[in-house]
Design a protein around this motif. Sequence first.
Motif, PDB file in Angstrom:
ATOM      1  N   GLU A 123       0.974  -1.363   0.059  1.00 11.03           N
ATOM      2  CA  GLU A 123      -0.006  -0.101   0.080  1.00 11.03           C
ATOM      3  C   GLU A 123       0.886   1.302   0.011  1.00 11.03           C
ATOM      4  O   GLU A 123       0.462   2.175  -0.753  1.00 11.03           O
ATOM      5  N   TYR A 124       2.081   1.310   0.922  1.00 12.12           N
ATOM      6  CA  TYR A 124       2.839   2.331   0.821  1.00 12.12           C
ATOM      7  C   TYR A 124       3.640   2.901  -0.429  1.00 12.12           C
ATOM      8  O   TYR A 124       3.634   3.864  -0.986  1.00 12.12           O
ATOM      9  N   GLN A 183       2.610   1.652  -3.568  1.00  9.35           N
ATOM     10  CA  GLN A 183       1.545   2.245  -4.507  1.00  9.35           C
ATOM     11  C   GLN A 183       1.165   3.673  -4.245  1.00  9.35           C
ATOM     12  O   GLN A 183       1.252   4.466  -5.201  1.00  9.35           O
ATOM     13  N   GLN A 184       0.932   4.084  -2.975  1.00  7.11           N
ATOM     14  CA  GLN A 184       0.653   5.614  -2.649  1.00  7.11           C
ATOM     15  C   GLN A 184       1.980   6.634  -3.061  1.00  7.11           C
ATOM     16  O   GLN A 184       1.903   7.564  -3.730  1.00  7.11           O
TER      17      GLN A 184
END
Length: 88
Positions: A71-72, A74-75
Amino acid sequence: SDVYVHPSPYEGLPLVLLEALQSGVPVVSRSAGDIEMITRETFRDPESMAEVLINQDWEYTWNNQTYFEPEYQQQQLARLTETLLNSP
């Protein structure tokens, strides 16, 4: 990693130091090239480096685990892409 040790006495600005710092890993390095511009833990001789490595209370928890979660990643990639697309 608890700490990254860079003992090379001759350097410019090693990419591996920047990568370690970006990942939240403390760096202990010889004072060489431009290394002192990016980290405080630089030493002129191996004995001083060894003393810090032995006596420092290194934290044994992995503080940078967040940087490697999908998630990190991707962000950060989305933020970088948006920044590049909006650049003049």
